[in-house]
Motif scaffolding. Structure first.
Motif, short mmCIF file in Angstrom:
data_model
loop_
_atom_site.label_atom_id
_atom_site.label_comp_id
_atom_site.label_asym_id
_atom_site.label_seq_id
_atom_site.Cartn_x
_atom_site.Cartn_y
_atom_site.Cartn_z
N LEU A 116 0.83 -1.20 0.00
CA LEU A 116 0.00 0.00 0.00
C LEU A 116 0.87 1.26 0.00
O LEU A 116 0.55 2.23 -0.70
CB LEU A 116 -0.96 0.00 1.19
CG LEU A 116 -2.16 -0.93 1.05
CD1 LEU A 116 -2.89 -1.09 2.38
CD2 LEU A 116 -3.12 -0.43 -0.02
N ASP A 117 1.95 1.25 0.75
CA ASP A 117 2.85 2.40 0.76
C ASP A 117 3.41 2.65 -0.64
O ASP A 117 3.50 3.79 -1.09
CB ASP A 117 4.00 2.19 1.75
CG ASP A 117 3.57 2.30 3.20
OD1 ASP A 117 2.44 2.79 3.47
OD2 ASP A 117 4.35 1.89 4.08
N ARG A 120 0.61 4.08 -2.81
CA ARG A 120 0.30 5.47 -2.43
C ARG A 120 1.40 6.42 -2.91
O ARG A 120 1.11 7.53 -3.36
CB ARG A 120 0.11 5.57 -0.93
CG ARG A 120 -1.18 4.91 -0.46
CD ARG A 120 -1.32 4.97 1.05
NE ARG A 120 -2.50 4.25 1.48
CZ ARG A 120 -2.50 3.33 2.44
NH1 ARG A 120 -1.39 3.03 3.10
NH2 ARG A 120 -3.63 2.72 2.77
N ARG A 123 0.84 6.90 -6.56
CA ARG A 123 -0.29 7.81 -6.76
C ARG A 123 0.14 9.26 -6.52
O ARG A 123 -0.17 10.15 -7.32
CB ARG A 123 -1.43 7.44 -5.81
CG ARG A 123 -2.62 8.40 -5.90
CD ARG A 123 -3.59 8.23 -4.74
NE ARG A 123 -2.89 8.45 -3.49
CZ ARG A 123 -3.31 7.98 -2.32
NH1 ARG A 123 -4.41 7.26 -2.23
NH2 ARG A 123 -2.64 8.22 -1.22
N ASP A 124 0.87 9.50 -5.43
CA ASP A 124 1.31 10.86 -5.12
C ASP A 124 2.24 11.41 -6.21
O ASP A 124 2.16 12.58 -6.57
CB ASP A 124 2.01 10.89 -3.76
CG ASP A 124 1.05 10.58 -2.62
OD1 ASP A 124 -0.19 10.59 -2.83
OD2 ASP A 124 1.55 10.31 -1.51
N ALA A 174 -4.12 3.53 -9.84
CA ALA A 174 -3.57 3.52 -8.48
C ALA A 174 -4.69 3.54 -7.45
O ALA A 174 -4.65 2.79 -6.46
CB ALA A 174 -2.63 4.70 -8.29
N GLU A 175 -5.69 4.39 -7.67
CA GLU A 175 -6.82 4.45 -6.73
C GLU A 175 -7.56 3.11 -6.66
O GLU A 175 -7.90 2.63 -5.57
CB GLU A 175 -7.80 5.57 -7.12
CG GLU A 175 -7.26 6.96 -6.93
CD GLU A 175 -7.00 7.33 -5.46
OE1 GLU A 175 -7.53 6.67 -4.54
OE2 GLU A 175 -6.26 8.31 -5.24
N ILE A 178 -5.34 0.52 -4.78
CA ILE A 178 -5.36 0.77 -3.33
C ILE A 178 -6.67 0.31 -2.74
O ILE A 178 -6.70 -0.37 -1.70
CB ILE A 178 -5.08 2.27 -3.05
CG1 ILE A 178 -3.64 2.62 -3.42
CG2 ILE A 178 -5.39 2.62 -1.60
CD1 ILE A 178 -3.35 4.11 -3.49
N THR A 179 -7.78 0.65 -3.39
CA THR A 179 -9.10 0.24 -2.90
C THR A 179 -9.23 -1.28 -2.84
O THR A 179 -9.74 -1.83 -1.86
CB THR A 179 -10.21 0.86 -3.79
OG1 THR A 179 -10.10 2.28 -3.74
CG2 THR A 179 -11.59 0.43 -3.32
N GLU A 182 -7.20 -2.53 0.12
CA GLU A 182 -7.80 -2.13 1.40
C GLU A 182 -9.10 -2.88 1.65
O GLU A 182 -9.35 -3.37 2.76
CB GLU A 182 -8.06 -0.62 1.41
CG GLU A 182 -6.80 0.20 1.54
CD GLU A 182 -7.02 1.69 1.44
OE1 GLU A 182 -6.13 2.43 1.88
OE2 GLU A 182 -8.07 2.12 0.91
#
Length: 186
Positions: A116-117, A120, A123-124, A174-175, A178-179, A182
């Motif tokens: 996840l890191d 993220r 994504r950033d 990416a979103e 991540i979803t 999670e």
């Protein structure tokens, strides 16, 4: 594309110093081709030896001396030849070569938080890069005004549009990734 052809293309719009070329390259072409300042100067020297450009040293009293580069007829021929190559590089544009995606593929070997890191952070970086394309729009407008050719500037905008679509798709992916991780509580 190669660095030399990008530089020839920029010089085709007018003579520039190495500093101006480096700045113009980073403002307009860096999404497609990254080059360090030292690479730009090395390539300029090599292209001058090939006869594709000439340079003139300008002596200055209150500033460091500068070199102004100008494309030659031979350089214009090389650029035209490169631009007229068959569509071989279109197939290259469709290929993805990404160490990051290989890491994603094997991320099941790591813990979920590490994965996840990584996602993220990706994504950033995409968000940051997407925002940087605003500067490309500004540069396109500025160089378009200098060159005075709306047709050429339209193609610059098409390249920027591609960059925006690329980052939008990357952000969407990416979103979703991540979803998925999670929601599945892996």
């Amino acid at each position: 594309m190669s660095l030399k052809h990008g530089l020839l293309g920029l010089l085709n719009y007018g003579s520039m110093t190495g500093y101006e070329l480096d700045k113009a390259f980073k403002a307009s072409l860096s999404f497609f081709w990254q080059a360090k300042t030292s690479q730009v100067y090395r390539e300029l020297d090599a292209m001058e030896r090939r006869g594709w450009l000439t340079s003139e040293r300008i002596m200055q009293t209150e500033k460091p001396n500068k070199r102004v580069y100008t494309i030659t007829d031979s350089g214009k021929e090389e650029l035209a030849c490169w631009l007229s190559l068959p569509e071989a590089d279109i197939a290259d544009a469709m290929r993805v070569k990404s160490a990051f995606l290989i890491r994603v593929f094997f991320a099941g070997e790591t813990n979920i938080e590490q994965s996840l890191d990584m996602l993220r952070a990706y994504r950033d970086k995409c968000l940051e890069s997407r925002k940087s394309l605003r500067a490309a729009h500004t540069a396109s407008e500025e160089y378009g005004a200098v060159v005075g050719d709306k047709r050429k500037a339209a193609f610059w905008e098409l390249s920027i549009l591609y960059g925006e679509a690329f980052y939008d798709a990357s952000l969407d992916w990416a979103e979703k990734a991540i979803t998925i991780l999670e929601d599945r509580g892996l």
